[in-house]
Design an enzyme around this catalytic site. Structure first.
Site, PDB file in Angstrom:
ATOM      1  N   LYS A 113      -2.102  -1.603  -3.705  1.00 10.75           N
ATOM      2  CA  LYS A 113      -2.937  -0.404  -3.741  1.00 10.75           C
ATOM      3  C   LYS A 113      -2.034   0.814  -3.903  1.00 10.75           C
ATOM      4  O   LYS A 113      -1.060   0.946  -3.145  1.00 10.75           O
ATOM      5  CB  LYS A 113      -3.743  -0.299  -2.440  1.00 10.75           C
ATOM      6  CG  LYS A 113      -4.663   0.906  -2.355  1.00 10.75           C
ATOM      7  CD  LYS A 113      -5.423   0.931  -1.034  1.00 10.75           C
ATOM      8  CE  LYS A 113      -6.339   2.143  -0.964  1.00 10.75           C
ATOM      9  NZ  LYS A 113      -7.084   2.213   0.317  1.00 10.75           N
ATOM     10  N   LYS A 155       0.867  -1.177   0.000  1.00  9.85           N
ATOM     11  CA  LYS A 155       0.000   0.000   0.000  1.00  9.85           C
ATOM     12  C   LYS A 155       0.901   1.222   0.000  1.00  9.85           C
ATOM     13  O   LYS A 155       1.634   1.478   0.951  1.00  9.85           O
ATOM     14  CB  LYS A 155      -0.921   0.011   1.214  1.00  9.85           C
ATOM     15  CG  LYS A 155      -1.870   1.196   1.244  1.00  9.85           C
ATOM     16  CD  LYS A 155      -2.779   1.145   2.457  1.00  9.85           C
ATOM     17  CE  LYS A 155      -3.739   2.321   2.496  1.00  9.85           C
ATOM     18  NZ  LYS A 155      -4.615   2.271   3.690  1.00  9.85           N
TER      19      LYS A 155
END
Length: 464
Positions: A384, A331
């Protein structure tokens, strides 16, 4: 067996769907002489056979009434039925140079020359089963539109009067009954907003959702204790959805930022440092609370070190060995999250998240995170954002046997929507291409706000 040759007049249709208007230079066949070869044992050897060519392409050509042996004998005798001529070579535009063919042993374009052939050799396929549909939820009674994310809403926990949803099949929702009668007392907290979104999603084959709560400011605290309240917004919503849709796959978000008065994913020390181990302690309690409510997959998105192993141990200790962990493995501290933070009102009160989220410039670091998460017991690895990080998706796909997830984040969604409003792009085509790219890079599942819209396209539903 002896055969007799009999000349009989017959009209022979050349081929199914053929007409002289479609094929230039082809004339209809009228009263052709056809030498039919017929066995002597036939009771009526002088049969008159009439075959009329179909006038429309969809109409079948009537059969001549011959047996297989008669048809074969006719062909052996040289009476071959008429077929369309070899189509002429298409003319090139005037001025096209005449050149010899290139001496190529392989021409990849041969496998791309028609829609059917392109479909035959398609390497990546996209299905609604690949989608996880994010749902924003809040305590209000109204569905509140999210300004930065056209078509997305904070869905009310209590409102409307949905009496019953009848399911036929495992993934298809077919009947929706609405009633003016009040719910029984035990069902008075059911939400039409949340359920209706799930019904619409499942109606096109999407059977997985992930929940993101907008928590009232009055429940936020520096330590995010509301995150593990068994009667909090997320556990209540899980219980509601599982009661109505037992086979629905529910993913949850495990992080403190929606519950923190500081807006960070972890507990903030007075000097601004995000405390790692103390945060992990809170996350374990949050994950267990969600599992207790019925979550299928808990998804730590906080990026604290060691949280996957600690959550796995906490779940197992409470008897939730069956609950999966989807770790936000890579992320990044991305600028693509802006609309999401508006949706949840979760912007950090100060500073940024760069001390725990990854540097967008780093590639190899994703492998370090992935190896740690694998060793600690993660079941799914997530990247992400999605589209700007296709190289990271492919990196994890090639280096890990675990399923790979990609999050097509709010900024990606909103840019496509905005480009479509400005008529700069074709929304549907760009949407589908972006999702296919995520799959091609190696994502097994995709968290996307386009889930329901894309599933309708895949089901063949026409544009409105």
């Amino acid at each position: 067996m002896a055969s007799a040759f009999v000349n009989v007049p017959c009209n022979v249709g050349a081929i199914k769907g053929l007409d002289s208007q479609t094929y230039v230079g082809l004339k209809p066949s009228l009263n052709q002489q056809f030498n039919c070869v017929m066995p002597k044992i036939m009771a009526n050897p002088r049969r008159v056979l009439v075959v009329r060519a179909s006038e429309r392409r969809s109409e079948p050509i009537p059969k001549m009434g011959l047996t297989d042996e008669e048809c074969e004998a006719a062909v052996v005798a040289g009476n071959v039925p008429e077929a369309p001529p070899v189509p002429p070579k298409s003319a090139a535009p005037a001025g096209t140079p005449v050149v010899p063919s290139l001496p190529l042993n392989r021409r990849p374009r041969r496998n791309r020359k028609s829609p059917a052939m392109r479909a035959s050799f398609q390497e990546t396929n996209l299905s609604p089963a690949n989608f996880v549909y994010p749902l924003f939820i809040h305590e209000g009674e109204e569905d509140t539109p999210i300004g930065a994310m056209p078509g997305c809403f904070r869905l009310g926990w209590r409102h409307g009067l949905m009496e019953e949803v009848i399911m036929l099949g495992c993934f298809r929702m077919t009947i929706l009954l609405l009633s003016k009668d009040p719910f029984p007392v035990c069902c008075s907290t059911e939400s039409e907003g949340n359920l209706l979104q799930v019904v619409k999603a499942r109606d096109v084959g999407v059977n997985s959702v992930v929940l993101f709560p907008k928590v009232p400011d009055g429940l936020k605290s520096p330590t995010g204790d509301e995150a593990y309240n068994d009667n909090g917004l997320v556990p209540r919503t899980i219980r509601l959805l599982k009661d109505k849709f037992p086979d629905l796959v529910i993913y949850t978000d495990v992080a403190l930022d929606p519950y923190s008065s500081d807006g960070h994913d972890g507990i903030v020390r007075e000097d601004g440092v995000i405390m790692n181990d103390e945060t992990v302690h809170q996350l374990c309690k949050q994950a267990v609370s969600q599992a207790r409510a019925g979550a299928d997959v808990v998804s730590p998105s906080d990026m604290m070190d060691g949280r996957v192993g600690a959550i796995r141990a906490a779940l197992d200790a409470e008897g939730f060995q069956h609950v999966s962990i989807m770790s936000y493995t890579a992320k990044y501290a991305s600028s693509f999250y802006g609309p999401f933070r508006e949706a949840l009102d979760s912007n950090p009160r100060f500073g940024d998240k760069k001390t725990y989220q990854m540097n967008p410039a780093n590639h190899r670091e994703a492998l370090v995170e992935a190896r740690e998460d694998e060793s600690e017991g993660a079941d799914i690895l997530l990247v992400k954002p999605g589209l700007p990080y296709l190289d990271i998706i492919r990196l994890l796909r090639d280096s890990s046997p675990l399923p790979i997830a990609a999050y097509q984040v709010s900024g990606e969604y909103s840019m496509i929507k905005a480009g479509a409003v400005l008529k700069m792009i074709d929304e549907e085509r760009v949407m589908m291409e972006s999702l296919m790219c995520l799959r091609r890079a190696g994502a097994d599942i995709i968290l996307t706000y386009f889930a329901r819209q894309a599933a309708r396209v895949l089901s063949g539903e026409k544009r409105s």
